[in-house]
Design a protein around this motif. Structure first.
Motif, PDB file in Angstrom:
ATOM      1  N   GLU A   1       0.854  -1.186   0.000  1.00  0.00           N
ATOM      2  CA  GLU A   1       0.000   0.000   0.000  1.00  0.00           C
ATOM      3  C   GLU A   1       0.894   1.241   0.000  1.00  0.00           C
ATOM      4  O   GLU A   1       2.057   1.184   0.388  1.00  0.00           O
ATOM      5  CB  GLU A   1      -0.946  -0.005   1.195  1.00  0.00           C
ATOM      6  CG  GLU A   1      -0.286  -0.059   2.546  1.00  0.00           C
ATOM      7  CD  GLU A   1      -1.293  -0.337   3.642  1.00  0.00           C
ATOM      8  OE1 GLU A   1      -2.220   0.473   3.822  1.00  0.00           O
ATOM      9  OE2 GLU A   1      -1.147  -1.358   4.308  1.00  0.00           O
ATOM     10  N   PRO A   2       0.368   2.362  -0.443  1.00  0.00           N
ATOM     11  CA  PRO A   2       1.219   3.544  -0.599  1.00  0.00           C
ATOM     12  C   PRO A   2       1.626   4.166   0.732  1.00  0.00           C
ATOM     13  O   PRO A   2       0.902   4.072   1.730  1.00  0.00           O
ATOM     14  CB  PRO A   2       0.347   4.507  -1.394  1.00  0.00           C
ATOM     15  CG  PRO A   2      -1.042   4.060  -1.174  1.00  0.00           C
ATOM     16  CD  PRO A   2      -0.990   2.598  -0.904  1.00  0.00           C
ATOM     17  N   ASP A   3       2.810   4.774   0.707  1.00  0.00           N
ATOM     18  CA  ASP A   3       3.215   5.623   1.824  1.00  0.00           C
ATOM     19  C   ASP A   3       2.342   6.869   1.766  1.00  0.00           C
ATOM     20  O   ASP A   3       1.924   7.306   0.697  1.00  0.00           O
ATOM     21  CB  ASP A   3       4.685   6.028   1.695  1.00  0.00           C
ATOM     22  CG  ASP A   3       5.625   4.831   1.788  1.00  0.00           C
ATOM     23  OD1 ASP A   3       5.226   3.790   2.350  1.00  0.00           O
ATOM     24  OD2 ASP A   3       6.764   4.944   1.307  1.00  0.00           O
ATOM     25  N   VAL A   4       2.073   7.456   2.923  1.00  0.00           N
ATOM     26  CA  VAL A   4       1.245   8.660   2.987  1.00  0.00           C
ATOM     27  C   VAL A   4       2.132   9.824   3.413  1.00  0.00           C
ATOM     28  O   VAL A   4       2.784   9.759   4.460  1.00  0.00           O
ATOM     29  CB  VAL A   4       0.069   8.476   3.969  1.00  0.00           C
ATOM     30  CG1 VAL A   4      -0.727   9.766   4.109  1.00  0.00           C
ATOM     31  CG2 VAL A   4      -0.820   7.330   3.517  1.00  0.00           C
ATOM     32  N   LYS A   5       2.158  10.856   2.575  1.00  0.00           N
ATOM     33  CA  LYS A   5       2.945  12.057   2.850  1.00  0.00           C
ATOM     34  C   LYS A   5       2.053  13.267   2.665  1.00  0.00           C
ATOM     35  O   LYS A   5       1.203  13.290   1.780  1.00  0.00           O
ATOM     36  CB  LYS A   5       4.121  12.169   1.876  1.00  0.00           C
ATOM     37  CG  LYS A   5       5.087  11.031   1.910  1.00  0.00           C
ATOM     38  CD  LYS A   5       6.145  11.248   0.837  1.00  0.00           C
ATOM     39  CE  LYS A   5       6.607   9.918   0.330  1.00  0.00           C
ATOM     40  NZ  LYS A   5       7.461  10.021  -0.834  1.00  0.00           N
ATOM     41  N   TYR A   6       2.284  14.276   3.489  1.00  0.00           N
ATOM     42  CA  TYR A   6       1.588  15.546   3.347  1.00  0.00           C
ATOM     43  C   TYR A   6       2.632  16.654   3.298  1.00  0.00           C
ATOM     44  O   TYR A   6       3.623  16.603   4.027  1.00  0.00           O
ATOM     45  CB  TYR A   6       0.624  15.793   4.514  1.00  0.00           C
ATOM     46  CG  TYR A   6      -0.476  14.769   4.597  1.00  0.00           C
ATOM     47  CD1 TYR A   6      -1.561  14.826   3.724  1.00  0.00           C
ATOM     48  CD2 TYR A   6      -0.440  13.751   5.533  1.00  0.00           C
ATOM     49  CE1 TYR A   6      -2.570  13.881   3.793  1.00  0.00           C
ATOM     50  CE2 TYR A   6      -1.444  12.807   5.602  1.00  0.00           C
ATOM     51  CZ  TYR A   6      -2.507  12.883   4.738  1.00  0.00           C
ATOM     52  OH  TYR A   6      -3.507  11.953   4.800  1.00  0.00           O
ATOM     53  N   SER A   7       2.409  17.620   2.429  1.00  0.00           N
ATOM     54  CA  SER A   7       3.315  18.763   2.319  1.00  0.00           C
ATOM     55  C   SER A   7       2.509  19.936   1.788  1.00  0.00           C
ATOM     56  O   SER A   7       1.279  19.878   1.707  1.00  0.00           O
ATOM     57  CB  SER A   7       4.476  18.424   1.384  1.00  0.00           C
ATOM     58  OG  SER A   7       4.017  18.353   0.047  1.00  0.00           O
ATOM     59  N   GLY A   8       3.205  20.985   1.370  1.00  0.00           N
ATOM     60  CA  GLY A   8       2.537  22.136   0.778  1.00  0.00           C
ATOM     61  C   GLY A   8       2.120  21.893  -0.662  1.00  0.00           C
ATOM     62  O   GLY A   8       1.456  22.725  -1.265  1.00  0.00           O
ATOM     63  N   ASP A   9       2.531  20.741  -1.228  1.00  0.00           N
ATOM     64  CA  ASP A   9       2.200  20.388  -2.606  1.00  0.00           C
ATOM     65  C   ASP A   9       1.263  19.186  -2.626  1.00  0.00           C
ATOM     66  O   ASP A   9       1.012  18.560  -1.601  1.00  0.00           O
ATOM     67  CB  ASP A   9       3.474  20.035  -3.378  1.00  0.00           C
ATOM     68  CG  ASP A   9       4.417  21.218  -3.507  1.00  0.00           C
ATOM     69  OD1 ASP A   9       3.927  22.346  -3.718  1.00  0.00           O
ATOM     70  OD2 ASP A   9       5.636  21.010  -3.382  1.00  0.00           O
ATOM     71  N   ILE A  10       0.790  18.850  -3.809  1.00  0.00           N
ATOM     72  CA  ILE A  10      -0.008  17.632  -3.983  1.00  0.00           C
ATOM     73  C   ILE A  10       0.969  16.467  -4.036  1.00  0.00           C
ATOM     74  O   ILE A  10       1.822  16.397  -4.921  1.00  0.00           O
ATOM     75  CB  ILE A  10      -0.836  17.674  -5.282  1.00  0.00           C
ATOM     76  CG1 ILE A  10      -1.783  18.876  -5.288  1.00  0.00           C
ATOM     77  CG2 ILE A  10      -1.595  16.376  -5.486  1.00  0.00           C
ATOM     78  CD1 ILE A  10      -2.879  18.802  -4.257  1.00  0.00           C
ATOM     79  N   GLU A  11       0.877  15.569  -3.109  1.00  0.00           N
ATOM     80  CA  GLU A  11       1.759  14.404  -3.053  1.00  0.00           C
ATOM     81  C   GLU A  11       1.154  13.265  -3.870  1.00  0.00           C
ATOM     82  O   GLU A  11       0.006  13.321  -4.294  1.00  0.00           O
ATOM     83  CB  GLU A  11       1.964  13.961  -1.598  1.00  0.00           C
ATOM     84  CG  GLU A  11       2.704  14.977  -0.752  1.00  0.00           C
ATOM     85  CD  GLU A  11       4.163  15.117  -1.127  1.00  0.00           C
ATOM     86  OE1 GLU A  11       4.741  14.176  -1.709  1.00  0.00           O
ATOM     87  OE2 GLU A  11       4.748  16.178  -0.844  1.00  0.00           O
ATOM     88  N   SER A  12       1.936  12.224  -4.066  1.00  0.00           N
ATOM     89  CA  SER A  12       1.443  11.070  -4.825  1.00  0.00           C
ATOM     90  C   SER A  12       1.314   9.858  -3.916  1.00  0.00           C
ATOM     91  O   SER A  12       1.939   9.780  -2.850  1.00  0.00           O
ATOM     92  CB  SER A  12       2.384  10.755  -5.994  1.00  0.00           C
ATOM     93  OG  SER A  12       3.658  10.393  -5.518  1.00  0.00           O
ATOM     94  N   ARG A  13       0.492   8.929  -4.346  1.00  0.00           N
ATOM     95  CA  ARG A  13       0.308   7.636  -3.681  1.00  0.00           C
ATOM     96  C   ARG A  13       0.688   6.564  -4.696  1.00  0.00           C
ATOM     97  O   ARG A  13       0.139   6.528  -5.791  1.00  0.00           O
ATOM     98  CB  ARG A  13      -1.141   7.436  -3.247  1.00  0.00           C
ATOM     99  CG  ARG A  13      -1.710   8.520  -2.352  1.00  0.00           C
ATOM    100  CD  ARG A  13      -1.145   8.426  -0.936  1.00  0.00           C
ATOM    101  NE  ARG A  13      -1.807   9.358  -0.037  1.00  0.00           N
ATOM    102  CZ  ARG A  13      -1.316  10.531   0.333  1.00  0.00           C
ATOM    103  NH1 ARG A  13      -0.167  10.935  -0.158  1.00  0.00           N
ATOM    104  NH2 ARG A  13      -1.962  11.307   1.172  1.00  0.00           N
ATOM    105  N   GLU A  14       1.627   5.704  -4.338  1.00  0.00           N
ATOM    106  CA  GLU A  14       2.092   4.660  -5.252  1.00  0.00           C
ATOM    107  C   GLU A  14       1.546   3.307  -4.818  1.00  0.00           C
ATOM    108  O   GLU A  14       1.902   2.798  -3.752  1.00  0.00           O
ATOM    109  CB  GLU A  14       3.622   4.639  -5.307  1.00  0.00           C
ATOM    110  CG  GLU A  14       4.183   5.876  -5.961  1.00  0.00           C
ATOM    111  CD  GLU A  14       5.654   5.768  -6.280  1.00  0.00           C
ATOM    112  OE1 GLU A  14       6.300   4.772  -5.889  1.00  0.00           O
ATOM    113  OE2 GLU A  14       6.163   6.684  -6.942  1.00  0.00           O
ATOM    114  N   TRP A  15       0.694   2.747  -5.666  1.00  0.00           N
ATOM    115  CA  TRP A  15       0.074   1.452  -5.437  1.00  0.00           C
ATOM    116  C   TRP A  15       0.842   0.396  -6.219  1.00  0.00           C
ATOM    117  O   TRP A  15       0.922   0.472  -7.440  1.00  0.00           O
ATOM    118  CB  TRP A  15      -1.384   1.473  -5.874  1.00  0.00           C
ATOM    119  CG  TRP A  15      -2.235   2.343  -5.020  1.00  0.00           C
ATOM    120  CD1 TRP A  15      -2.485   3.679  -5.182  1.00  0.00           C
ATOM    121  CD2 TRP A  15      -2.939   1.955  -3.843  1.00  0.00           C
ATOM    122  NE1 TRP A  15      -3.308   4.131  -4.192  1.00  0.00           N
ATOM    123  CE2 TRP A  15      -3.599   3.089  -3.348  1.00  0.00           C
ATOM    124  CE3 TRP A  15      -3.067   0.744  -3.161  1.00  0.00           C
ATOM    125  CZ2 TRP A  15      -4.389   3.054  -2.203  1.00  0.00           C
ATOM    126  CZ3 TRP A  15      -3.860   0.708  -2.029  1.00  0.00           C
ATOM    127  CH2 TRP A  15      -4.507   1.852  -1.561  1.00  0.00           C
TER     128      TRP A  15
END
Length: 146
Positions: free
Chosen positions: A117-131
């Motif tokens: 399952e994807p790592d979850v990241k939050y920042s000032g930008d739109i992050e990605s989720r890698e499945w």
């Protein structure tokens, strides 16, 4: 003289998981497909004679889909993962199709599992989720301009 120039647009790439079109891909490389096994292996004996083992049909492969964190497809894939992790999971493996309609490339994984399952990241930008999916796959080249 024939036109020898091809074209590519990310809009020509379709991904369908269990009959559901996936949308909301991340910037950059959004579909990453690789066979994990070779198409053939060769062994050479001590006397110089060689033998080749051909692996025909489906082969083990890995497919990674990169989605924006805002993509509703994350909810679809999370529901598949939840089902996969359930104690009552009866082996209803999702099927995946990736089609580049302009380039005529087709990838089919008839029975896949979510490997990570994807790592979850939050920042000032739109992050990605890698499945990340694994399964046995086959590819076809359908020709340009399908």
């Amino acid at each position: 003289m024939p036109n020898l120039m091809g074209s590519y647009s990310p809009n020509d790439v379709s991904v369908v998981v269990n009959g559901i079109p996936i949308q909301g891909f991340a910037e950059g490389s959004f579909v990453d497909f690789a066979f994990d096994t070779d198409a053939a292996t060769m062994v050479e004996g001590a006397d110089g004679f060689a033998a080749v083992a051909m692996k025909k049909g489906n082969r083990k492969a890995t497919l990674t889909l990169s989605l924006m964190q805002t993509s509703m497809a994350n909810n679809v894939l999370q529901a598949l993962l939840t089902s996969q992790q359930a104690a009552s999971f009866a082996g209803a493996f999702p099927s995946i199709i990736v089609l580049n309609a302009q380039g005529g490339e087709l990838v089919q994984i008839p029975r896949a599992v979510i490997a990570k399952e994807p790592d979850v990241k939050y920042s000032g930008d739109i992050e990605s989720r890698e499945w990340k999916f694994v399964g046995q796959a086959k590819t076809e080249t359908l020709g340009y301009g399908v």
